[in-house]
Each structure stands twice: as C-alpha cells, then as structure tokens.
Scaffold this active site. Structure first.
Site, mmCIF file in Angstrom:
data_model
loop_
_atom_site.group_PDB
_atom_site.id
_atom_site.type_symbol
_atom_site.label_atom_id
_atom_site.label_comp_id
_atom_site.label_asym_id
_atom_site.label_seq_id
_atom_site.Cartn_x
_atom_site.Cartn_y
_atom_site.Cartn_z
ATOM 1 N N TYR A 5 -1.272 -1.004 10.281
ATOM 2 C CA TYR A 5 -1.054 -1.213 9.083
ATOM 3 C C TYR A 5 -0.107 -0.780 7.970
ATOM 4 C CZ TYR A 5 -3.726 -1.348 4.227
ATOM 5 O OH TYR A 5 -3.944 -1.489 2.878
ATOM 6 N N SER A 39 0.710 -1.226 0.115
ATOM 7 C CA SER A 39 -0.039 0.062 0.195
ATOM 8 C C SER A 39 1.014 1.064 0.046
ATOM 9 C CB SER A 39 -0.999 0.144 1.297
ATOM 10 O OG SER A 39 -1.438 1.281 1.311
#
Ligand code: NAI
Length: 284
Positions: A155, A142
């Site tokens: 995350y 990401s």
C-alpha cells in the site's frame, strides 16, 4: 477557484471518502460523476445523494480498465459537458507481512491504486487541456505514503508513488491552468479494511488469509468521518493546496522524516548554480 457549475469525476465515489468528497462537491454546486466498481454501493450512493438528481451521475467504472474509463468520460461529457476536476480516489489495501504477499496481491493494489490514477490522467487530462477552461487533478494518497505503517508495504509503495506523481505534475501543469492536489488522509471511518470485497477474480490467490476488518459503522468515533474529509478536500481545492492533510497527529512523524532526510545530506554549502541548473526545489 469557484467550483459551482463545474463538473467533477470521483472514482471510488460510491462509498467512504469518495462519497464524502462527492457530497462536498455537490454542496459546492458542482456536477458530480461517480464511477465505482461496486454496483450495490452505486445504488446506495444514488440514495444518499438523492437531493441532487440534476447534478449527479453514477455509473460502474473499474479504474483498471482504460477503455472503460474513456467510455465513462464520454458519458460524463454527454451529460454535463466539459470535465474540470478528476478525483482519482479509488483505492484498495492488503495488509500483512510483505514476505507473505503473493504476486496477485502486488498486482491488484498497484493496478487499482497507481495504474487507476494513470488511466484517469490519460483519459481526462487531454480533455481538460482541450477545453482550455482550466481544471484540477486530485489524487487520494495516504499518510502511509509519507510515514511507514506496519504491514502496509504494498500500500505504501503505491501511495508514495501517487504523492510523487502529484508533486511532479503540479509544477508542470500549473502554467497550463491545471492545479494538482494530493490528499493524504489519516485514519478515516470507511470500509477499506474490507477492501477484498472488491477484488476481482482475475487477482485471486492472496498470500493472506486474515478475515476482513471491521466495517465503517463499527469503527471508533475518534476516527474522522468521510464527510469531514470531503469538506477538507473541497476547501483544499478551492484554496489550490498541493497537500491536503487531515490529522495534526502526524506532525511529529513528519518532522522526524524531514529531519532524517536532511541529516543524510552531505555537509557544506549548497552550490546555487547547481541548484538552479538541476531544478532542486519543490516549485521546479
Ligand atoms: P472504501 O473501501 O470505503 O472506498 C473505496 C471505494 O473504491 C469503494 O466504493 C470501492 O468499491 C471502490 N473501488 C475499489 N476498487 C475499484 C476499482 N477497481 N475501480 C473503481 N472503484 C473501485 O475505502 P476509503 O477508505 O473510502 O478509500 C478511499 C481512498 O482513500 C483510497 O484510495 C484509500 O487508499 C484512501 N485512504 C483511506 C484511508 C482510511 O483511513 N479510510 C486513509 C488514507 C487513505
């Protein structure tokens, strides 16, 4: 490289970006095996991809289950033969202040986002190296792994790890005919903000009580579609790119990050001998 006739595994492929990747790879002529933890999504994926019954396999897979991953890969080989592409795409997120995170919040996100790809690698890489036809590992990280994102500390930790893994493997595996790419998407319409739907009971006890976020259908049009990401991935694999990025809007942030890192270097001329000895470039 030409993808037609080759075989791919896509984890978390029953929904969102994984479904977009699966569709793009099927269009490119690959056999695609989707592994996903969610039964209902698997049924939906089979309907969505009904144009490709001969080249599609869908089966339940929990990427945190190492033995289950081996059984899944066995089933893929039994159906299609050699596996060439592993897309480690399954991922989950918890959002909120890091100080509120419980141990199970950390464990769940690390187990799915980092240990999952490790399990994929342990399972599939020996099979790719064994058949000698070459292959490709794609990790879905990401841009959160490159730039900070409010409330995304856990995350970001996992996605930065996955970027590091991809960069490290790239130069090591290239001489053995295995390419590595890391997909760093920006905002994409998917159900990821409702990732808690896939949280097994073993990871109960979140530190967060916030309601699930909007579902993919309710997200704004300016977000990228999962199918558009899938096409970028297909192209990135064909062109053998290390980084596959989706949004030029990250340019300023990435420049800031690069500049901040460069600004932290000590002054003076680099020592060429030390550089060579210590493998200090991306290619090494
Ligand atoms: P999604 O929630 O729509 O899809 C994720 C899929 O992974 C689901 O089908 C889910 O059932 C599956 N999954 C969850 N836990 C699993 C497990 N233990 N084993 C196997 N499958 C499991 O979310 P999305 O957005 O499509 O996410 C795909 C990847 O893209 C993730 O790695 C995510 O972190 C990444 N990503 C997503 C972005 C976005 O804006 N949607 C941005 C950047 C990265």
């Amino acid at each position: 490289q030409n993808l037609a006739g080759k075989t791919a595994i896509v984890t978390g492929g029953a929904a969102g970006i994984g479904l977009g990747i699966s569709r793009a790879l099927l269009r490119a002529g690959m056999n695609v095996a989707i592994g996903d933890i969610q039964e209902a999504a698997l049924i939906n994926a089979r309907d969505e991809l009904a144009d490709y019954p001969e080249r599609l396999l869908v089966a339940r897979l929990d990427v945190t289950d190492r033995e289950g991953f081996a059984a899944f890969a066995d089933a893929v080989e039994a159906r299609f033969g050699a596996i060439h592409l592993l897309a480690n795409n399954a991922g989950v997120v918890v959002s909120g202040p890091i100080a509120q995170a419980s141990a199970s919040d950390w464990d769940w996100v690390i187990d799915v986002n980092l240990r999952g790809p490790v399990n994929g690698l342990l399972t599939v890489l020996p099979r790719i190296l064994g058949h000698g036809e070459g292959g490709h590992i794609l990790n879905t990280a990401s841009t959160s792994g490159l730039l900070p994102h409010a409330g995304a500390g856990i995350y970001t930790t996992t996605k930065a790890g996955l970027i590091g893994m991809s960069e490290a493997l790239r130069s090591e595996l290239e001489p053995q005919g295995v390419a590595v790419s890391v997909l760093c998407p920006g905002p994409v319409r998917s159900d990821i903000s409702n990732a808690g739907r896939n949280r097994p009971a073993a990871y109960a006890g979140s530190g967060y009580t916030a309601a699930a976020g909007p579902s993919a259908a309710d997200l704004p049009d300016w977000m990228m579609s999962a199918d558009a990401v899938g096409e970028l991935v297909r192209e990135g694999i064909e062109r053998d790119l290390l980084y596959i990025l989706t949004h030029n809007e990250h340019r300023a942030g990435l420049e800031q990050r690069g500049a901040a890192i460069l600004a932290a270097l000590p002054a003076g001329e680099p020592d060429a001998e030390l550089m060579a000895a210590m493998h200090m470039t991306l290619e090494n």
